[in-house]
Design an enzyme around this catalytic site. Structure first.
Site, short mmCIF file in Angstrom:
data_model
loop_
_atom_site.label_atom_id
_atom_site.label_comp_id
_atom_site.label_asym_id
_atom_site.label_seq_id
_atom_site.Cartn_x
_atom_site.Cartn_y
_atom_site.Cartn_z
CB ILE A 51 34.00 77.74 -88.20
CG1 ILE A 51 35.48 77.88 -88.60
CG2 ILE A 51 33.34 79.11 -88.12
CD1 ILE A 51 36.31 78.71 -87.65
CB SER A 105 22.85 93.55 -94.92
OG SER A 105 22.39 93.28 -96.23
CB ALA A 152 29.75 90.36 -92.09
CG HIS A 183 -6.11 77.83 -80.99
ND1 HIS A 183 -5.79 79.03 -81.58
CD2 HIS A 183 -6.89 78.11 -79.91
CE1 HIS A 183 -6.38 80.00 -80.89
NE2 HIS A 183 -7.06 79.46 -79.88
#
Length: 464
Positions: free
Chosen positions: A42, A181, A268, A443
């Site tokens: 899946i 959710s 869901a 950075h």
């Protein structure tokens, strides 16, 4: 060793099963793998990979609408849903083919069909050509899970969808209801909302993304609402009335039921383990709420039978399944292994903005009675985030005040699903706040916020 006699038989070729098979083959085991549908399971065919391909299309579409912010011009911005889906399926197909290649490369015997335990050390596979019986002292169950369907909310493929339907939509939703959710629900809500669907999300718990840290959930919800989503918490869809071209949802909130019409519903509401038809009960394997009960080494209690991945319970994550597969293969090969620690497995949700976390939430740490220090750093304080036009987000860290142990890390914002791995490594190495403070972060990067959040927990943040 006879033709159908193997050192290890794996049932299911998803991210747990195929990884277990490959690792076993690497260690010199003679391995067979049985798959009833498609290589990659899946996750690769109908989950992790195709959803990310579709979400990437939505992300690019969203950025195209922001062209002016970056000094660019884009006119006539539109999308072709069929083409978006076609790209997603192509990506999934390419990777599924790659798994088949890996099986051949590692000399793994592949049997396409439905497997069933048929006695000690025996697996009977129903194939297109008939039945084939395989034998091994070691059998690994990796059959995964499927979408849970609640009574009255069952998918029909036309206007009420599961994730499979949402990945190959018969139409573009105009007014969409998403029930649940969690990661799956929010990802589809994010995708269709970005493409213009009027989207409502109903969540039975008290907040969206309920497994996340409450502060991160609240931050994400605020962003979702700003994008036009409607989030209804502490609510439940009681019934769906279906008619031509529409679905009427009966939604209960605070004891009061209201109705609202939608043209599309995505359910869901969780998953259930694929435990049927495998002969598990007959073999004496214990099942609890559709999941196989195992110990920390994925042993089922029946000699020589292991269970990994979604069928073995939470957390239902592909990377957890893969590592369990490696651990079990090494255990079978006689290697010394270490049990996987669920608290060091990251969860990632690829909505907009992204959400990622590992370890304990602030509330969990407090409930455990721990004395904690909490650090936070906002994306708006980071130069790279501002340069990217992604100044909306938050990095949060939770430490044990007495030992300096990193208990948990929680993020919302751009690319946090990539950044979370830094904290995962930290937890695996049992790092402390001192180690993280002394680490030099490059950075300009988004990862600098990870450093600043640690510093903030101890009152030493530099840039905010």
């Amino acid at each position: 060793m006879s033709k159908n006699q193997f050192d290890m038989i794996v049932i299911g070729a998803g991210p747990g099963g195929y990884v277990a098979a490959i690792r076993g083959a690497q260690l010199g085991l003679n391995v067979a793998i049985v798959e009833r549908e498609h290589m990659g399971g899946i996750c690769l065919n109908w989950g992790c990979i195709p959803t990310k391909a579709m979400l990437r299309s939505a992300e690019v579409f969203h950025l195209m609408h922001r062209a002016k912010e970056f000094g660019l011009s884009a006119k006539g911005i539109d999308y072709d849903l069929d083409a978006v889906v076609q790209r997603s399926r192509k990506v999934a197909g390419q990777l599924s083919g790659g798994i088949s290649h890996l099986m051949k490369k590692n000399k793994i015997h592949v049997v396409m069909g439905e497997a069933k335990l048929s006695g000690q050390g025996k697996v009977t596979v129903k194939t297109e050509k008939g039945e084939e019986v395989l034998s091994s002292k070691n059998i690994v169950l990796a059959t995964g899970a499927r979408a849970r369907e609640l009574p009255g909310l069952e998918a029909d493929g036309a206007h009420v969808w599961t994730y499979k339907h949402a990945l190959q939509p018969p139409h573009m939703p105009k007014k969409l209801l998403v029930i649940g959710s969690g990661a799956i629900g929010i990802e589809f809500a994010s995708f269709y909302n970005t493409l213009g669907a009027d989207t409502t999300v109903v969540e039975v718990m008290d907040r969206a993304l309920p497994v996340e840290d409450a502060e991160i959930s609240a931050f994400a919800k605020k962003s979702f609402v700003a994008q036009g989503m409607k989030i209804r918490e502490k609510s439940m869809v009681k019934k769906l009335d279906r008619a031509k071209g529409k679905v009427t949802a009966h939604i209960e909130t605070g004891g009061k039921v209201t109705t609202e019409e939608f043209d599309t519903v995505i359910s869901a509401v969780g998953i259930v383990g694929n435990v049927e038809g495998l002969g598990l009960e007959e073999a004496g394997i214990k099942i609890d709420r559709t999941h196989v009960v195992t110990d920390e080494y994925c042993k089922t209690g029946v000699n020589g039978v292991y269970a990994i991945g979604d069928i073995a319970g939470a957390p239902w994550l592909a990377h957890k399944a893969s590592h369990e597969g490696v651990m079990v293969a090494e255990l079978i090969a006689g290697k010394k292994v270490h049990p996987i620690k669920p608290g060091s497995i990251a969860g990632c949700t690829y909505c907009h903005p992204q959400v990622a976390s590992v370890g304990m939430t602030e509330a969990q740490a407090k409930d455990a009675g721990l004395d904690i220090k909490v650090g936070r750093f906002p994306f708006m304080g980071n130069g790279k985030a501002i340069a990217l036009g992604e100044a909306e987000g938050l990095v949060k860290t939770v430490f044990d005040a007495k030992t300096g142990e990193l208990l948990g890390a929680h993020m919302v914002g751009a690319e946090v699903t990539e950044m979370i791995q830094g904290y995962v490594v930290g937890r695996q190495l049992e790092t402390t706040e001192e180690d993280l403070m002394h680490t030099v972060f490059p950075h300009p990067t988004l990862s600098e916020m990870m450093h600043e959040s640690v510093l903030d927990a101890y009152g030493r943040a530099i840039h905010f």
